[in-house]
Design an enzyme around this catalytic site. Structure first.
Site, short mmCIF file in Angstrom:
data_model
loop_
_atom_site.label_atom_id
_atom_site.label_comp_id
_atom_site.label_asym_id
_atom_site.label_seq_id
_atom_site.Cartn_x
_atom_site.Cartn_y
_atom_site.Cartn_z
N LYS A 1 27.78 44.14 43.34
CA LYS A 1 27.32 43.81 41.99
C LYS A 1 26.31 44.82 41.48
O LYS A 1 26.25 45.12 40.30
CB LYS A 1 26.72 42.40 41.96
CG LYS A 1 27.78 41.32 41.95
CD LYS A 1 27.17 39.99 41.61
CE LYS A 1 28.14 38.85 41.80
NZ LYS A 1 27.47 37.56 41.95
N LYS B 1 44.66 39.23 43.50
CA LYS B 1 44.31 37.82 43.33
C LYS B 1 44.12 37.46 41.87
O LYS B 1 43.79 38.32 41.04
CB LYS B 1 43.05 37.47 44.14
CG LYS B 1 41.73 37.94 43.58
CD LYS B 1 40.59 37.28 44.35
CE LYS B 1 39.37 37.06 43.47
NZ LYS B 1 38.40 36.11 43.93
N LYS C 1 50.74 46.81 43.23
CA LYS C 1 50.61 45.72 44.22
C LYS C 1 49.98 44.49 43.56
O LYS C 1 49.07 44.62 42.72
CB LYS C 1 49.73 46.17 45.39
CG LYS C 1 50.52 46.98 46.41
CD LYS C 1 49.68 47.42 47.58
CE LYS C 1 49.28 46.30 48.49
NZ LYS C 1 48.41 46.76 49.59
#
Ligand code: ADP
Ligand code: TRP
Length: 350
Positions: A126, A218, A215
């Protein structure tokens, strides 16, 4: 002892706590449902439940961006209820309404080495993200302290179980270390060491797109490849129409590669007994992508329909939503205060 700790009041059940941040306008997606909400709902009878909205945590990346954390938090709560969390069995609340989270976070900060925090992988990620988006100065003390606040969330309720996705394992480990260090420094057993409940069988739900290399990845709000729990049946159909399939299957009878196709992967997850026929026909060219997309749309809409029905009840009665939160926040505050009294005594503040 129960008068002091308040933990035995509610009988034999162990306590479970979990939460989500109200980022991305607070609109949760099917991945959040499968990976988090559905397991929480399934555990409601087994545990005494506390499910909250981590609105202060959202500020570690959203401070000053102009996003309404309050609106997003209400949207998260609506998704919690729509998913089937039952306010009679689960205290649902906003972190910022139970200010003891801040007090405990401050106090736990006194026993947490900075080096532990600098090692946390999510902090490193982050930090880069925020520094890229803005500048190094935007990397706040709050971001570094994120896991201490999360430890406070958990330890305030002396939770035994914390169901989280794999990405949260490092945060949970830090909470366990902080609890152990506190207990050791003060020669107390005040904080149980919480167990992460990481559901292996849920796995990760794929999104509707693919990465630059083709590919699948998620489903995540960061990739804008989600099906939201708030999406209408038509929106789901539209999104599925645009979903990533086998790039070489242009016409119906071209052979497809179901392993690399988001629609086929969703079909496999939601139709474990019926997907193999669809996969075989996709491969052989007997079934085209349009048909597969239509069928998968129906399957997904059937999963979302009961969620939509519960949402309609709460959405039509905002006052009830407020009452649910007030009840949850009252219960959380009462529990938190019993812990804080003990913490203040233990740290020789009273
Ligand atoms: P996002 O990736 O959309 O930002 P979060 O990181 O806020 O989602 O995740 C909130 C919760 O939902 C976590 O417990 C996480 O493990 C779970 N979760 C998020 N995306 C998925 C997914 N695609 N499949 C399964 N679980 C997920
Ligand atoms: N960090 C968690 C996430 O991003 C949210 C969270 C904050 C949390 N405090 C928590 C989760 C306490 C479980 C327990 O998903």
């Amino acid at each position: 002892m129960s008068a002091v700790l308040g933990s035995e009041r509610t009988g034999e059940k162990k306590r479970l706590l979990s939460g989500m941040q109200p980022t991305g306008n607070g609109l949760l997606h099917l991945g959040n449902y499968e990976g988090a909400l559905k397991p929480w709902v399934a555990l409601q009878d087994q545990y005494e439940m506390f499910c909250f909205v981590a609105d202060w945590h959202a500020l570690t990346t959203l401070a000053g961006t102009g996003e309404s954390i309050a609106d997003a938090s209400r949207a998260v709560v609506l998704d919690y209820l729509s998913a089937g969390l039952d306010p009679d069995r689960c205290a649902i609340f906003r972190q910022s309404k139970v200010t003891a989270h801040a007090e405990l976070s401050t106090l736990l900060g006194m026993v947490t080495p900075v080096s532990w925090l600098e090692r946390v992988p999510t902090y490193k990620e982050k930090r880069e993200l925020v520094a890229e988006r803005e500048h190094e100065a935007a990397v706040s003390y709050g971001l570094l302290g994120y896991p201490v606040l999360q430890a406070a969330d958990i330890l305030l309720y002396r939770a035994h179980a914390v169901p989280v996705g794999k990405d949260q394992a490092a945060h949970l480990e830090l909470t366990r270390e902080i609890a152990r260090r506190f207990n050791h420094l003060y020669q107390t057993e005040l904080f149980p060491t919480p167990q992460a409940v990481i559901s292996e069988d849920t796995g990760v739900l794929p999104g509707l797109d693919a990465d630059a290399g083709g590919k699948l990845r998620k489903m995540s709000k960061s990739y804008h490849n989600t099906i939201l729990l708030t999406d209408s049946a038509d929106t789901v159909a539209q999104k599925l129409k645009g979903a990533f399939t086998s790039p070489l299957k242009v016409r119906k009878d071209d052979p497809g590669v179901p392993e690399g196709c988001s629609v086929c992967q969703l079909r496999r997850l939601y139709d474990p007994s019926g997907y193999s026929a669809q996969w075989d026909e996709c491969r052989s060219g007997a079934r085209g992508c349009s048909q597969s997309k239509r069928e998968t749309t129906e399957i997904l809409n059937a999963v979302l329909d009961p969620i939509r029905a519960r949402r309609a009840v709460y959405a039509s009665d905002p006052a009830e939503l407020e009452r649910v939160l007030e009840r949850g926040e009252e219960k959380a505050r009462a529990f938190a205060e019993t812990t804080m009294q003990k913490v203040r005594e233990t740290m020789l503040l009273v």
